[in-house]
Scaffold this active site. Sequence first.
Site, PDB file in Angstrom:
ATOM      1  N   ASP A   1      -4.266  59.916 -33.570  1.00 42.74           N
ATOM      2  CA  ASP A   1      -3.583  60.817 -34.507  1.00 42.74           C
ATOM      3  C   ASP A   1      -4.293  62.147 -34.667  1.00 42.74           C
ATOM      4  OD1 ASP A   1      -1.899  58.727 -34.836  1.00 42.74           O
ATOM      5  OD2 ASP A   1      -2.449  58.268 -36.901  1.00 42.74           O
TER       6      ASP A   1
ATOM      7  N   GLU B   1       9.548  51.164 -45.823  1.00 41.28           N
ATOM      8  CA  GLU B   1       9.155  49.755 -45.818  1.00 41.28           C
ATOM      9  C   GLU B   1       8.628  49.323 -47.180  1.00 41.28           C
ATOM     10  OE1 GLU B   1       8.186  49.354 -41.046  1.00 41.28           O
ATOM     11  OE2 GLU B   1       6.522  49.620 -42.433  1.00 41.28           O
TER      12      GLU B   1
ATOM     13  N   GLY C   1     -10.461  52.852 -35.302  1.00 37.49           N
ATOM     14  CA  GLY C   1      -9.043  52.543 -35.422  1.00 37.49           C
ATOM     15  C   GLY C   1      -8.461  52.085 -34.098  1.00 37.49           C
ATOM     16  N   PHE C   2      -7.140  52.248 -33.952  1.00 37.57           N
ATOM     17  CA  PHE C   2      -6.476  51.807 -32.725  1.00 37.57           C
ATOM     18  C   PHE C   2      -7.059  52.474 -31.488  1.00 37.57           C
ATOM     19  CE2 PHE C   2      -2.945  51.015 -35.791  1.00 37.57           C
ATOM     20  CZ  PHE C   2      -2.810  49.654 -35.564  1.00 37.57           C
TER      21      PHE C   2
ATOM     22  N   GLN D   1       0.920  53.486 -30.899  1.00 36.65           N
ATOM     23  CA  GLN D   1       0.979  53.430 -29.442  1.00 36.65           C
ATOM     24  C   GLN D   1       0.265  54.593 -28.729  1.00 36.65           C
ATOM     25  OE1 GLN D   1       1.738  51.387 -26.911  1.00 36.65           O
ATOM     26  NE2 GLN D   1       1.781  49.836 -28.502  1.00 36.65           N
TER      27      GLN D   1
END
Length: 447
Positions: free
Chosen positions: A312, A183, A25-26, A330
Site C-alpha cells: 500500500d 462490511e 504486513g502482507f 493482493q
Amino acid sequence: MLQVDKLSLNIPATTKPRVVVIGGGFGGINLIKKLSGKHFQVVLFDRQNYNGFWPLLYQVATAGLEPDSIAEPIRKLFDEDFEDFHFRLVRVTGVNPVTKTVNTLIGELAYDYLVIATGTKTNFFGNEQIKQYSFPLKQIPHALDIRSQLLQALEQASMTKDETIKQSLLNIVIAGAGPTGVELAGSLAEMRKYILPGDYPGIDFSKMNIYLVEGLDRVLPPMSPKASEMAHRYLAKMGIIIKVNTLVESYDGEVVKFKSGEQIQTQTLIWAAGVTGALIEGLPTESVERGRILVNEYNQIKGYDTIFAIGDIALMKLEDYPKGHPGVAQPAIQQGKHLAKNLHRNLRNEPLQPFKYFEKGSLAIIGRNRAVADLPGNIHLGGFLAWMAWLFVHIYYLVGFRNKLVVVSNWMYRFFTYERGNRLIIRPFVRKDDQVGQEFVNRYRED
C-alpha cells in the site's frame, strides 16, 4: 524496568547481503518467505509482534471473532528452520540513504537492501477534532476499542430513562462506505436483528440507527458500479441508512456535523473514510506523492537502486494503473513475492524483471448470503455465490492452520445459531475527557 538506552538491536554481523524489511504486513511477510537465508541475512522491524489478517478486523470489532484468530506471531512464521532471520519489536524513526542505515529508538543498523512495507494509516484529512473523538479501524486495539464502545453504549442505554441520551447511544455513524465501512455496517445490522434483542430485552432496537456515510456518489467506490448497486440494495434492505455525497465536517464526541448542515447525535463515530501511507522519515520529498512512495516497475524507490517499497505504501504508476495499484492485499502479496525473485536475480547479476499485477478481483460481504464480487473477465456476482467466494478466499489467505480452524468453526456456529460468543467488555474504553463514561465504568470495574 530496563532503560531504553540499555537496549540494542543485537543483530549479528554477516558476510551475506543484509535485507532490512520495515513492516510485517502482507508485503513484508510474503517477501521474507521467498528469501533464502542461505543467501541473505533478513532483518524485520515492526511495532507489533504479529502478522494480522486485516480484512477480518471488522469481525473482531463486532464480536464475531477474537483477535488471536486473525493474527499469527511473526516469530512463529519463521521458525528455527528459516536460517538467519531476525525480528526486532521496535519503532523505526527514519532512514539514511547516504549512510545506508535504518534508525530506530534503540540504535541504527546498516543495510545492503532496504524494503519499506509499512502499509497505511488512518487519514483524518487534517481534522484533529475527528481524530480525537472518532474510532478508527486499522489495528487490533482499534477493533477492541470499538467493541467495548458498542457494548458499553448498549449497557448505558439499558439504564437511562432520558430518551435523548438513549437515542444518542443507539445511533452509530460509519464514515466511509468502502469495503471496511460496508462490511462493518452489515455486521452491525445482523447483530441488531439477531443478537442484541436477546441480550437487551429492555431496548427497542427499531430505534437503533446505523448510518453509512460516503463522500462520493455510491457505496463501494473502488468496485464496479454494478457491485455498488447490488451492495446498496442489500444494505438498504437490512435497514441501514445510507447517505452518499455527504461529508463529515466535525465531531465533538456527541454530535456529528455534516457539510450540508445536517447533524446526528451519537456517542459512536467510526472513521473508515480514508487512509494515507505510513511514511518513513529520511526519504526526499520528490519520492513521495499523495502520501505514497513513488517506485518504478521494479519497486525501486526512484533515485535509489537498493531501496524498495512494496504494498500500500508504494505508488507504481503504470499505463493500466495511472494512480497506482489498489490498496488491497493482493498487490502487496504479489509485489513481495516478485521482489524476492528480483533480489535473487540481482545477487546472480541478472537483470531485474518488471512487476506485472495479476488482478484476481474484488470482494465485499454485506451479511449472511449477501456479498458482491468483481472477477476477472468483467464477471460480477452477487448474493450466495459471491458470499461463498468471499468465505473461501478469506479462509485460504488466513495465516496459520489453527486460525483457519477457529474462524471456520466460529462461522459455522454463527450460521446455524445466529449467535456471537465474544460479547465481552474485557478492556473498557473511556475517552480521556468523558466524565460520564468514566463514572459508568467505575460502577463495575474493580480498582
